[in-house]
Design a protein around this motif. Structure first.
Motif, PDB file in Angstrom:
ATOM      1  N   PRO A 121     -80.311   3.570   0.519  1.00 52.76           N
ATOM      2  CA  PRO A 121     -81.767   3.855   1.281  1.00 52.76           C
ATOM      3  C   PRO A 121     -82.592   4.751   0.454  1.00 52.76           C
ATOM      4  O   PRO A 121     -83.889   4.586   0.605  1.00 52.76           O
ATOM      5  N   LEU A 122     -81.962   5.924  -0.039  1.00 59.03           N
ATOM      6  CA  LEU A 122     -82.693   6.944  -0.661  1.00 59.03           C
ATOM      7  C   LEU A 122     -83.410   6.340  -1.905  1.00 59.03           C
ATOM      8  O   LEU A 122     -84.552   6.755  -2.023  1.00 59.03           O
ATOM      9  N   LEU A 123     -82.633   5.703  -2.543  1.00 61.25           N
ATOM     10  CA  LEU A 123     -83.185   4.843  -3.714  1.00 61.25           C
ATOM     11  C   LEU A 123     -84.393   4.007  -3.462  1.00 61.25           C
ATOM     12  O   LEU A 123     -85.433   4.036  -4.269  1.00 61.25           O
ATOM     13  N   HIS A 127     -89.784   6.150  -3.670  1.00 56.87           N
ATOM     14  CA  HIS A 127     -91.221   6.207  -3.904  1.00 56.87           C
ATOM     15  C   HIS A 127     -92.321   6.281  -3.014  1.00 56.87           C
ATOM     16  O   HIS A 127     -93.291   7.122  -3.150  1.00 56.87           O
ATOM     17  N   SER A 128     -91.630   6.197  -1.507  1.00 61.97           N
ATOM     18  CA  SER A 128     -92.387   6.536  -0.335  1.00 61.97           C
ATOM     19  C   SER A 128     -92.810   8.026  -0.090  1.00 61.97           C
ATOM     20  O   SER A 128     -93.307   8.346   0.596  1.00 61.97           O
ATOM     21  N   HIS A 129     -91.931   8.792  -0.820  1.00 60.76           N
ATOM     22  CA  HIS A 129     -91.642  10.404  -0.615  1.00 60.76           C
ATOM     23  C   HIS A 129     -92.428  11.076  -1.755  1.00 60.76           C
ATOM     24  O   HIS A 129     -92.731  12.203  -1.598  1.00 60.76           O
ATOM     25  N   ILE A 130     -93.158  10.422  -2.682  1.00 56.46           N
ATOM     26  CA  ILE A 130     -93.827  11.129  -3.912  1.00 56.46           C
ATOM     27  C   ILE A 130     -94.918  12.046  -3.340  1.00 56.46           C
ATOM     28  O   ILE A 130     -95.114  13.228  -3.878  1.00 56.46           O
ATOM     29  N   ALA A 173     -91.758   3.705  -9.791  1.00 58.00           N
ATOM     30  CA  ALA A 173     -90.712   4.379  -9.011  1.00 58.00           C
ATOM     31  C   ALA A 173     -90.217   3.207  -7.957  1.00 58.00           C
ATOM     32  O   ALA A 173     -88.684   3.407  -7.829  1.00 58.00           O
ATOM     33  N   LYS A 174     -90.889   2.694  -7.605  1.00 56.94           N
ATOM     34  CA  LYS A 174     -90.357   1.598  -6.371  1.00 56.94           C
ATOM     35  C   LYS A 174     -89.564   0.494  -7.095  1.00 56.94           C
ATOM     36  O   LYS A 174     -88.519   0.322  -6.593  1.00 56.94           O
ATOM     37  N   ARG A 175     -90.042   0.064  -8.124  1.00 55.16           N
ATOM     38  CA  ARG A 175     -89.294  -1.118  -8.832  1.00 55.16           C
ATOM     39  C   ARG A 175     -87.683  -0.511  -9.244  1.00 55.16           C
ATOM     40  O   ARG A 175     -86.715  -1.207  -9.295  1.00 55.16           O
ATOM     41  N   MET A 176     -87.948   0.631  -9.872  1.00 53.52           N
ATOM     42  CA  MET A 176     -86.753   1.313 -10.542  1.00 53.52           C
ATOM     43  C   MET A 176     -85.682   1.578  -9.321  1.00 53.52           C
ATOM     44  O   MET A 176     -84.539   1.246  -9.644  1.00 53.52           O
ATOM     45  N   GLY A 177     -86.080   2.141  -8.200  1.00 48.21           N
ATOM     46  CA  GLY A 177     -85.372   2.502  -7.136  1.00 48.21           C
ATOM     47  C   GLY A 177     -84.511   1.205  -6.532  1.00 48.21           C
ATOM     48  O   GLY A 177     -83.428   1.300  -6.374  1.00 48.21           O
TER      49      GLY A 177
END
Length: 427
Positions: A121-123, A127-130, A173-177
């Motif tokens: 869930p962290l990965l 993106h939502s924490h940037i 970041a979203k797609r990579m995570g």
């Protein structure tokens, strides 16, 4: 595992310029002195590069503090300041934060002490924490640990960026995570899975970089298929050179070599490091290198599409050093025995000053391709495919630019250390 950001082959300045696997820092200074003694012509470019690196670090802004911290972290983690300091300030800022955000994401993926139920869930939500200027993380080691603990400074700098750059960084970041999370509990068996993993952790970096340059107004936006190739090529190099570190990782080994390749040669991936399997290990390694070569043509096509000299130089230096290091890996048992893969710092420094234009890139790839062809053993089961891919690279280099023909490449030693003679440089 994130070559487009963390590959040691891409580290510039001081000893970080060389690609060094499994070598202790205490031995680097000794090796550097020996190297300079044997290759005195490399001293000048090494000193020039070191001074350039120092000069770029001196340009780090003292205020605002969050920018000072971000650029200082980038210098420690990536050694890339000397590569980006000549770019337009707003593009340089965007690239700085882009790399730091993705390096933080990579740190989470690489930390084997984080349980899968926490890491997943962290990965996926990273993106939502940037944008959260109060957020920090507790993971990683050494400089990565500092990055995670000081991530709120990265968030503050991120919020200073043009909203168009912010959108690109969040999207990648979203797609990579999400892609990283997919492979946390999944082994890489097939070549399709191998390519998919490399796309998520590095191909997306290339796509993001292309979008950043396009938003800057200096470059046309190329297709994703072309822009991802640079990142994937670097990632596959990283996976090859990191074999020993990954297989010996604690508490559990990390396995990124695809089963579809290594199972042809051994029963278990870790068997490749056994001396009794040396011949099979080299065949396997050569197939891994041959697999990576398929991305070179698209990488060259992207460089050919660039217009701004500053961006050409930025991409060119990185790609030439990646390809040179990939050539050094071919048929090189050092990948498995712990002595390390080391592209001499002097050679890399020469490349830094020699690689300035598209023509320089085409010539370098042309030369390296011929050197690789001279190393291919006809008894290697993948020799035919290796030659075909190298011939395709040579053809595109000829089509894209004016090439100087070399008299002979057959006398080049297998360790490729003598190739510095092909990179002349005056002080």
């Amino acid at each position: 595992m994130f070559a487009a950001v963390s590959s040691p082959a891409l580290q510039f300045g001081g000893q970080q310029l060389s690609s060094s696997i499994g070598r202790k820092r205490s031995n680097l200074k000794v090796e550097s002195l020996r190297s300079i003694w044997r290759h005195p012509d490399e001293l000048c470019p090494m000193v020039r590069l070191k001074l350039a690196s120092i000069a770029s670090e001196m340009q780090i802004p003292a205020e605002p503090r969050h920018w000072q911290i971000c650029y200082s972290m980038l210098a420690k983690l990536e050694g890339r300041l000397v590569l980006i300091h000549h770019l337009h300030p707003h593009v340089r800022d965007a690239i700085c934060i882009f790399y730091l955000v993705l390096r933080a994401l990579d740190t989470i993926e690489d930390d084997t002490s984080i349980a899968a139920e926490i890491k997943l869930p962290l990965l996926q939500s990273f993106h939502s924490h940037i944008r959260d200027k109060e957020r920090s993380f507790s993971c990683g080691t050494k400089d990565e640990k500092v990055l995670m603990e000081e991530f709120h400074h990265v968030s503050a700098a991120f919020l200073d960026l043009d909203p168009r750059y912010q959108e690109i960084i969040e999207e990648i970041a979203k797609r990579m995570g999400e892609g990283m999370a997919k492979f946390i509990c999944k082994k890489i068996d097939t070549l399709d899975e191998y390519d998919e993993y490399c796309y998520y952790v590095a191909g997306l970096v290339g796509i993001g970089m292309a979008k950043v340059l396009h938003v800057s107004g200096k470059e046309e936006l190329v297709s994703d298929d072309i822009s991802e190739a640079m990142g994937v090529l670097g990632q596959k190099l990283d996976i090859i050179t990191d074999y020993l570190d990954d297989i010996n990782a604690m508490p559990t080994a990390r396995m990124f070599w695809p089963r579809q390749i290594w199972s042809k040669y051994v029963d278990k991936l870790e068997d490749l490091k056994e001396e009794r399997n040396s011949a099979k290990a080299l065949f396997c390694l050569n197939e891994m290198v041959t697999n990576a070569l398929v991305h070179v043509e698209s990488s060259l096509n992207q460089i050919s599409s660039l217009r701004d000299p500053a961006y050409i130089q930025f991409y060119a230096i990185v790609q030439v050093i990646i390809f040179r290091t990939l050539a050094l890996c071919y048929n090189n048992i050092q990948v498995f025995n712990g002595t390390g893969i080391n592209l001499r710092g002097g050679i890399a420094a020469k490349l830094f000053y020699k690689t300035r234009t598209k023509s320089d890139v085409y010539q370098a790839f042309y030369d390296i391709s011929y050197m690789l062809k001279s190393k291919v053993d006809s008894n290697d089961p993948n020799a035919g495919e290796t030659h075909e891919r190298l011939d395709a690279i040579i053809k595109i280099c000829r089509n894209l630019g004016t090439i100087k023909e070399r008299k002979s490449f057959t006398s080049i030693p297998n360790n490729l250390q003598a190739i510095s003679t092909l990179v002349p440089l005056e002080c």
